[in-house]
Write an enzyme that holds these catalytic residues in place. Structure first.
Site, PDB file in Angstrom:
ATOM      1  N   ASP A  23      -6.528  35.793 -98.711  1.00  0.00           N
ATOM      2  CA  ASP A  23      -6.185  36.934 -97.842  1.00  0.00           C
ATOM      3  C   ASP A  23      -7.447  37.755 -97.612  1.00  0.00           C
ATOM      4  OD1 ASP A  23      -4.177  38.683 -96.467  1.00  0.00           O
ATOM      5  OD2 ASP A  23      -4.906  40.142 -97.911  1.00  0.00           O
ATOM      6  N   SER A  24      -7.419  38.572 -96.557  1.00  0.00           N
ATOM      7  CA  SER A  24      -8.548  39.460 -96.304  1.00  0.00           C
ATOM      8  C   SER A  24      -8.740  40.441 -97.461  1.00  0.00           C
ATOM      9  CB  SER A  24      -8.309  40.234 -95.008  1.00  0.00           C
ATOM     10  OG  SER A  24      -7.110  40.977 -95.111  1.00  0.00           O
ATOM     11  N   TYR A  43      -9.449  42.833 -91.780  1.00  0.00           N
ATOM     12  CA  TYR A  43      -9.798  41.881 -90.731  1.00  0.00           C
ATOM     13  C   TYR A  43      -9.185  42.271 -89.379  1.00  0.00           C
ATOM     14  CZ  TYR A  43     -11.592  38.019 -93.733  1.00  0.00           C
ATOM     15  OH  TYR A  43     -12.327  37.233 -94.567  1.00  0.00           O
ATOM     16  N   GLY A  44      -8.125  43.086 -89.433  1.00  0.00           N
ATOM     17  CA  GLY A  44      -7.243  43.294 -88.290  1.00  0.00           C
ATOM     18  C   GLY A  44      -7.905  43.598 -86.955  1.00  0.00           C
ATOM     19  N   CYS A  52      -2.436  35.455 -94.862  1.00  0.00           N
ATOM     20  CA  CYS A  52      -2.878  36.585 -94.049  1.00  0.00           C
ATOM     21  C   CYS A  52      -2.540  36.226 -92.612  1.00  0.00           C
ATOM     22  CB  CYS A  52      -4.382  36.768 -94.213  1.00  0.00           C
ATOM     23  SG  CYS A  52      -5.116  37.982 -93.106  1.00  0.00           S
ATOM     24  N   ASN A  53      -1.761  37.077 -91.971  1.00  0.00           N
ATOM     25  CA  ASN A  53      -1.368  36.775 -90.590  1.00  0.00           C
ATOM     26  C   ASN A  53      -2.562  36.785 -89.653  1.00  0.00           C
ATOM     27  OD1 ASN A  53       1.778  36.751 -90.199  1.00  0.00           O
ATOM     28  ND2 ASN A  53       1.300  38.209 -91.829  1.00  0.00           N
ATOM     29  N   THR A  54      -3.476  37.719 -89.872  1.00  0.00           N
ATOM     30  CA  THR A  54      -4.620  37.842 -88.975  1.00  0.00           C
ATOM     31  C   THR A  54      -5.475  36.576 -89.030  1.00  0.00           C
ATOM     32  OG1 THR A  54      -4.563  40.194 -89.497  1.00  0.00           O
ATOM     33  CG2 THR A  54      -6.470  39.402 -88.290  1.00  0.00           C
ATOM     34  N   GLU A 103      -4.136  50.504 -98.020  1.00  0.00           N
ATOM     35  CA  GLU A 103      -5.312  50.208 -98.866  1.00  0.00           C
ATOM     36  C   GLU A 103      -5.804  51.470 -99.575  1.00  0.00           C
ATOM     37  OE1 GLU A 103      -8.012  47.176 -98.032  1.00  0.00           O
ATOM     38  OE2 GLU A 103      -6.142  46.049 -98.200  1.00  0.00           O
ATOM     39  N   CYS A 149       2.546  41.247 -91.278  1.00  0.00           N
ATOM     40  CA  CYS A 149       1.289  41.544 -91.960  1.00  0.00           C
ATOM     41  C   CYS A 149       1.661  41.632 -93.427  1.00  0.00           C
ATOM     42  CB  CYS A 149       0.694  42.860 -91.479  1.00  0.00           C
ATOM     43  SG  CYS A 149      -0.696  43.402 -92.482  1.00  0.00           S
ATOM     44  N   THR A 150       0.874  40.969 -94.257  1.00  0.00           N
ATOM     45  CA  THR A 150       1.256  40.851 -95.662  1.00  0.00           C
ATOM     46  C   THR A 150       1.147  42.163 -96.427  1.00  0.00           C
ATOM     47  OG1 THR A 150      -0.991  40.079 -96.079  1.00  0.00           O
ATOM     48  CG2 THR A 150       0.700  38.406 -95.775  1.00  0.00           C
ATOM     49  N   HIS A 151       0.525  43.166 -95.825  1.00  0.00           N
ATOM     50  CA  HIS A 151       0.496  44.491 -96.457  1.00  0.00           C
ATOM     51  C   HIS A 151       1.815  45.253 -96.290  1.00  0.00           C
ATOM     52  CE1 HIS A 151      -3.839  43.969 -96.547  1.00  0.00           C
ATOM     53  NE2 HIS A 151      -4.009  45.148 -97.111  1.00  0.00           N
TER      54      HIS A 151
HETATM   55  N1  DGL Z   1      -2.792  41.491 -94.542  1.00  0.00           N
HETATM   56  C1  DGL Z   1      -3.416  40.992 -93.373  1.00  0.00           C
HETATM   57  C2  DGL Z   1      -2.391  40.325 -92.438  1.00  0.00           C
HETATM   58  O1  DGL Z   1      -1.444  39.775 -92.875  1.00  0.00           O
HETATM   59  C3  DGL Z   1      -4.150  41.987 -92.551  1.00  0.00           C
HETATM   60  C4  DGL Z   1      -4.946  42.984 -93.246  1.00  0.00           C
HETATM   61  C5  DGL Z   1      -6.272  43.157 -92.568  1.00  0.00           C
HETATM   62  O2  DGL Z   1      -6.309  43.741 -91.470  1.00  0.00           O
HETATM   63  O3  DGL Z   1      -7.219  42.691 -93.153  1.00  0.00           O
HETATM   64  O4  DGL Z   1      -2.531  40.338 -91.258  1.00  0.00           O
END
Ligand code: DGL
Length: 271
Positions: free
Chosen positions: A10-11, A42-43, A73-75, A158, A192-194
Site C-alpha cells: 500500500d502507499s 499517492y492519491g 491500494c485502490n490508487t 493519516e 480507498c483502503t483508508h
Molecule cells: N489507501 C490508498 C487507496 O486505497 C490511497 C491513499 C493514498 O492516497 O496514498 O487508494
C-alpha cells in the site's frame, strides 16, 4: 520448488485494513507488508509517478521472495496494475503474480444493491482513472455508478484527525455531494483502503438504508478463491504464520500509527 511469501503493498497505512481481513481469513501463510509512507499519499500523483513508485515496491517485494503481491491500494490498482500485469510481468517476471483490489470488488458489487445505483468514494487518482466505472460495467452493465473523490480524507486519517469534530465538515461535504448525484443510491463503496476508519461517522451521515461497503473481506474472500483456482501459485506459498512489516518511512512513526489500521500493535523495519 522455490518457497514463497505473499506480499501486500500500500502507499502507506491503508492497506493494513485489507491485510487485517486477509490475515483473519488466511492466517497460516507468511506475509510481508510494505507501506511506501515516505512517498504517500499517492492519491494526487500523476499516472507515471504512481506506476513508477508501485513497480519499485513490487520489485522490492519480489526480491524479498514474494511470488504473489496484492496491491492493497485502490490508487495503485487503478493506475499501475494493468501496466505491471500486461507489460512488466510477462517481460521480466513470468512466474510472479500481482493482483489488485478493484476487480474483486467489481465482481461482487451487484450483490449489495437493489436499486442498481452505486456510489464509489475514492482518491482523485482512483476516481479520475474511471477504473470502477469500467470494471463494474463489465460484470454488471445494468448498474449505474456515481463517483465522488474525497481528497481531504486521507490527510485527515493519516494525521489522526478523522474522528475529531473538525473532520465533520469534509465528511459531510463529500457524502452530500455523492448523494446529490442520485437519490436512489443504496450502496456506497469505500474505494480507498483508508476510509473504513471513518465508518463511525459515515454511519451517522448516510441514511440507514444505504449499505456502506468496505473491501477487506471481499478481497480476502476473492484471494482464497484465487488460491484454490491457482494451485501452481498456492503450493509455493509457505505456511509458517510469519508476518513482517516494512515501511519506506520512519519505522517508529509507522508503528505508532499502524495499530489503528491493523487492530493490533506491530513492529516494522525500514525498507
Ligand atoms: N489507501 C490508498 C487507496 O486505497 C490511497 C491513499 C493514498 O492516497 O496514498 O487508494
Amino acid at each position: 520448488m522455490e518457497a514463497s511469501t505473499i506480499g501486500i503493498f500500500d502507499s502507506g497505512y491503508g492497506g493494513l485494513t485489507v491485510f487485517r481481513s486477509i490475515a483473519d481469513k488466511l492466517p497460516d501463510y507468511n506475509y510481508i507488508y510494505l507501506g511506501d509512507n515516505a512517498r504517500s499519499p499517492y492519491g494526487d500523483h500523476a499516472f507515471d509517478t504512481i506506476y513508477k513508485y508501485t513497480l519499485e515496491c513490487v520489485e522490492w517485494l519480489f526480491a524479498k521472495g514474494c511470488h504473489l503481491v496484492i496491491l492493497a491500494c485502490n490508487t495503485a490498482s487503478a493506475k499501475a496494475l494493468r501496466t505491471i500485469q500486461q507489460r512488466d510481468l510477462p517481460a521480466k517476471y513470468p512466474d510472479r503474480r500481482v493482483l489488485g483490489v478493484i476487480r474483486p470488488t467489481a465482481e461482487v458489487i451487484g450483490g449489495y444493491t437493489s436499486t442498481k445505483q452505486v456510489g464509489v468514494m475514492g482518491t482523485r487518482g482512483t476516481v479520475n482513472s474511471q477504473s470502477y466505472l469500467l470494471e463494474i460495467n463489465k460484470f454488471f452493465p445494468d448498474i449505474q455508478v456515481f463517483q465522488q473523490s474525497c481528497p481531504m480524507w486521507v490527510p485527515l486519517i493519516e494525521n489522526n484527525e478523522h474522528l475529531e469534530p473538525g473532520a465533520d465538515f469534509f465528511i459531510e461535504e463529500y457524502c452530500s455531494a455523492l448523494l446529490q448525484q442520485s437519490a436512489d443510491i443504496d450502496c456506497v463503496l469505500l474505494a480507498c483502503t483508508h476510509y473504513p476508519l471513518l465508518m463511525p461517522k459515515l454511519k451517522r451521515v448516510f441514511p440507514d438504508h444505504i449499505n456502506i461497503l468496505t473491501q477487506g473481506e471481499i478481497v480476502a474472500e476473492r484471494l482464497l478463491d484465487y488460491l484454490e483456482r491457482h494451485p501452481e501459485i498456492a503450493e509455493k506459498l509457505v505456511k509458517q504464520k510469519e508476518r513482517h512489516f516494512y515501511t519506506s518511512g520512519d519505522p517508529a512513526v509507522f508503528d505508532e500509527h499502524a495499530s489503528v489500521f491493523f487492530g493490533e500493535t506491530l513492529k516494522s523495519d525500514k525498507m
